[in-house]
Design a protein around this motif. Structure first.
Motif, PDB file in Angstrom:
ATOM      1  N   ALA A 115       0.907  -1.322  -0.145  1.00  0.00           N
ATOM      2  CA  ALA A 115      -0.405   0.276  -0.379  1.00  0.00           C
ATOM      3  C   ALA A 115       1.026   1.574   0.052  1.00  0.00           C
ATOM      4  CB  ALA A 115      -1.013   0.049   0.988  1.00  0.00           C
ATOM      5  N   LEU A 116       1.642   1.291   0.930  1.00  0.00           N
ATOM      6  CA  LEU A 116       3.016   1.963   0.821  1.00  0.00           C
ATOM      7  C   LEU A 116       3.437   2.305  -0.436  1.00  0.00           C
ATOM      8  CD1 LEU A 116       4.321   1.810   4.715  1.00  0.00           C
ATOM      9  CD2 LEU A 116       2.738   4.262   3.594  1.00  0.00           C
ATOM     10  N   THR A 117       4.231   0.856  -1.088  1.00  0.00           N
ATOM     11  CA  THR A 117       4.911   1.413  -2.010  1.00  0.00           C
ATOM     12  C   THR A 117       4.412   2.271  -3.504  1.00  0.00           C
ATOM     13  OG1 THR A 117       6.179  -0.517  -1.985  1.00  0.00           O
ATOM     14  CG2 THR A 117       5.981   0.330  -3.705  1.00  0.00           C
ATOM     15  N   LEU A 118       2.776   1.967  -3.451  1.00  0.00           N
ATOM     16  CA  LEU A 118       1.829   1.846  -4.411  1.00  0.00           C
ATOM     17  C   LEU A 118       1.563   3.724  -3.843  1.00  0.00           C
ATOM     18  CD1 LEU A 118      -1.174  -0.784  -4.159  1.00  0.00           C
ATOM     19  CD2 LEU A 118       0.192  -0.116  -6.580  1.00  0.00           C
ATOM     20  N   ILE A 119       1.200   4.612  -2.966  1.00  0.00           N
ATOM     21  CA  ILE A 119       1.021   4.988  -2.952  1.00  0.00           C
ATOM     22  C   ILE A 119       1.387   6.553  -3.069  1.00  0.00           C
ATOM     23  CG2 ILE A 119       0.039   7.161  -0.688  1.00  0.00           C
ATOM     24  CD1 ILE A 119      -1.225   4.569   1.145  1.00  0.00           C
ATOM     25  N   TRP A 120       2.538   5.990  -2.320  1.00  0.00           N
ATOM     26  CA  TRP A 120       3.871   7.402  -2.901  1.00  0.00           C
ATOM     27  C   TRP A 120       4.599   6.990  -4.449  1.00  0.00           C
ATOM     28  CZ3 TRP A 120       3.327  10.803  -0.083  1.00  0.00           C
ATOM     29  CH2 TRP A 120       2.482  11.005   1.732  1.00  0.00           C
ATOM     30  N   GLY A 121       4.414   5.963  -5.055  1.00  0.00           N
ATOM     31  CA  GLY A 121       4.367   6.019  -5.950  1.00  0.00           C
ATOM     32  C   GLY A 121       3.525   6.661  -6.780  1.00  0.00           C
ATOM     33  N   TYR A 122       2.426   6.164  -6.269  1.00  0.00           N
ATOM     34  CA  TYR A 122       1.763   7.363  -7.533  1.00  0.00           C
ATOM     35  C   TYR A 122       1.850   8.530  -7.071  1.00  0.00           C
ATOM     36  CZ  TYR A 122      -3.371   9.218  -8.326  1.00  0.00           C
ATOM     37  OH  TYR A 122      -4.429  10.132  -9.392  1.00  0.00           O
ATOM     38  N   ALA A 123       1.859   9.234  -6.032  1.00  0.00           N
ATOM     39  CA  ALA A 123       2.024  10.285  -5.788  1.00  0.00           C
ATOM     40  C   ALA A 123       3.604  11.272  -6.477  1.00  0.00           C
ATOM     41  CB  ALA A 123       2.529  10.501  -4.121  1.00  0.00           C
ATOM     42  N   ALA A 124       4.707  10.181  -6.356  1.00  0.00           N
ATOM     43  CA  ALA A 124       5.506  10.577  -7.299  1.00  0.00           C
ATOM     44  C   ALA A 124       5.078  10.220  -8.898  1.00  0.00           C
ATOM     45  CB  ALA A 124       6.832   9.822  -7.123  1.00  0.00           C
ATOM     46  N   PRO A 138       9.928  28.505  -5.889  1.00  0.00           N
ATOM     47  CA  PRO A 138      10.932  27.061  -5.941  1.00  0.00           C
ATOM     48  C   PRO A 138      11.173  26.734  -4.727  1.00  0.00           C
ATOM     49  CG  PRO A 138      10.224  29.090  -7.957  1.00  0.00           C
ATOM     50  CD  PRO A 138       9.425  29.068  -6.665  1.00  0.00           C
ATOM     51  N   PRO A 139      12.176  26.977  -4.194  1.00  0.00           N
ATOM     52  CA  PRO A 139      12.644  27.161  -2.993  1.00  0.00           C
ATOM     53  C   PRO A 139      10.439  26.466  -1.600  1.00  0.00           C
ATOM     54  CG  PRO A 139      13.071  29.239  -3.031  1.00  0.00           C
ATOM     55  CD  PRO A 139      11.524  29.390  -4.343  1.00  0.00           C
ATOM     56  N   GLY A 140       9.818  26.634  -2.218  1.00  0.00           N
ATOM     57  CA  GLY A 140       9.218  25.667  -0.952  1.00  0.00           C
ATOM     58  C   GLY A 140       8.765  24.410  -1.981  1.00  0.00           C
ATOM     59  N   PHE A 141       8.541  24.308  -2.610  1.00  0.00           N
ATOM     60  CA  PHE A 141       8.643  22.658  -3.983  1.00  0.00           C
ATOM     61  C   PHE A 141      10.226  22.329  -3.639  1.00  0.00           C
ATOM     62  CE2 PHE A 141       7.740  20.513  -7.833  1.00  0.00           C
ATOM     63  CZ  PHE A 141       7.194  19.869  -7.853  1.00  0.00           C
ATOM     64  N   ALA A 142      11.186  22.819  -3.754  1.00  0.00           N
ATOM     65  CA  ALA A 142      12.147  21.787  -2.852  1.00  0.00           C
ATOM     66  C   ALA A 142      12.090  21.789  -1.972  1.00  0.00           C
ATOM     67  CB  ALA A 142      13.234  22.584  -3.839  1.00  0.00           C
ATOM     68  N   LEU A 143      11.334  22.016  -1.492  1.00  0.00           N
ATOM     69  CA  LEU A 143      11.289  21.869   0.488  1.00  0.00           C
ATOM     70  C   LEU A 143      10.373  20.327   0.722  1.00  0.00           C
ATOM     71  CD1 LEU A 143      12.569  21.775   3.697  1.00  0.00           C
ATOM     72  CD2 LEU A 143      10.369  24.150   3.280  1.00  0.00           C
ATOM     73  N   LEU A 144       9.359  20.791  -0.425  1.00  0.00           N
ATOM     74  CA  LEU A 144       8.038  19.704   0.164  1.00  0.00           C
ATOM     75  C   LEU A 144       9.191  18.393  -0.818  1.00  0.00           C
ATOM     76  CD1 LEU A 144       5.154  18.912  -0.238  1.00  0.00           C
ATOM     77  CD2 LEU A 144       4.882  19.823  -2.009  1.00  0.00           C
ATOM     78  N   LEU A 145       9.890  18.939  -1.424  1.00  0.00           N
ATOM     79  CA  LEU A 145       9.819  17.278  -2.937  1.00  0.00           C
ATOM     80  C   LEU A 145      11.107  16.918  -1.660  1.00  0.00           C
ATOM     81  CD1 LEU A 145      10.392  18.414  -6.734  1.00  0.00           C
ATOM     82  CD2 LEU A 145       8.823  16.757  -5.186  1.00  0.00           C
ATOM     83  N   ALA A 146      12.568  17.423  -1.172  1.00  0.00           N
ATOM     84  CA  ALA A 146      12.647  17.092  -0.148  1.00  0.00           C
ATOM     85  C   ALA A 146      12.947  15.963   0.710  1.00  0.00           C
ATOM     86  CB  ALA A 146      13.520  17.997   0.352  1.00  0.00           C
TER      87      ALA A 146
END
Length: 182
Positions: A115-124, A138-146
């Motif tokens: 389930a976690l793999t599917l959830i976070w794979g879908y999010a990615a 842009p810095p906020g999005f980079a922080l979110l991704l990190a």
């Protein structure tokens, strides 16, 4: 009930598996901290279409609860490598104090890992397809991704622990000797 009774000869978890169990809560932590920073109103560059995100009280309770539940679930991975994970907690009705059936532990951990793999794979995948569709800075999005990218490791790491738990509790059976003489 002693630990030896519960382990049924499974033996201790390998050192690398214990390290993986310690790693899981650490890969979940950055996203929880990001959510708590959001609720606290810290300037993390979170915006929805250019307007800073300011969650209301109900949303804030949900966001903090999500962070706490996520971290709590991540900490459950220790149950796959520690003796306390071999016995149901005494306060649980009907099963408290009884050994955890290995099949139950492996099934629960594997289901969670998938389930976690599917959830976070879908999010990615959503990030790959849509990019910064909420117009974060842009810095906020980079922080979110990190902060959220490490969550992609949670499912595979949990699956690795589930497989190790399964191998420890169901050792490979020897093939029977052939009926003919050797």
């Amino acid at each position: 009930m002693t630990t030896e009774t519960v382990h049924r000869g499974a033996g201790p978890a390998p050192a690398w598996a214990v390290r993986v169990a310690h790693l899981i809560p650490l890969v979940v932590l950055p996203s929880g901290l990001w959510r708590i920073a959001l609720v606290a109103g810290l300037p993390i560059g979170a915006s929805a279409y250019g307007v800073p995100v300011r969650p209301g009280l109900g949303e804030s309770v949900y966001i903090v609860s999500l962070s706490l539940v996520s971290e709590g679930l991540a900490l459950l991975s220790f149950g796959l490598v520690r003796p306390w994970g071999e016995v149901f907690a005494g306060w649980l009705p009907l099963v408290g104090g009884r050994p955890v059936p290995p099949r139950f532990a492996v099934t629960a951990a594997t289901t969670g890992a998938v389930a976690l793999t599917l959830i976070w794979g879908y999010a990615a995948w959503g990030v790959v397809v849509n990019g910064n569709d909420l117009a974060f800075t842009p810095p906020g999005f980079a922080l979110l991704l990190a902060c959220y990218a490490p969550l992609m490791l949670w499912g595979p790491l949990l699956l690795l622990l589930a497989l190790t738990y399964h191998r420890r509790h169901h050792p490979t059976r020897r093939a029977p000797h052939p009926p003919w003489p050797r």
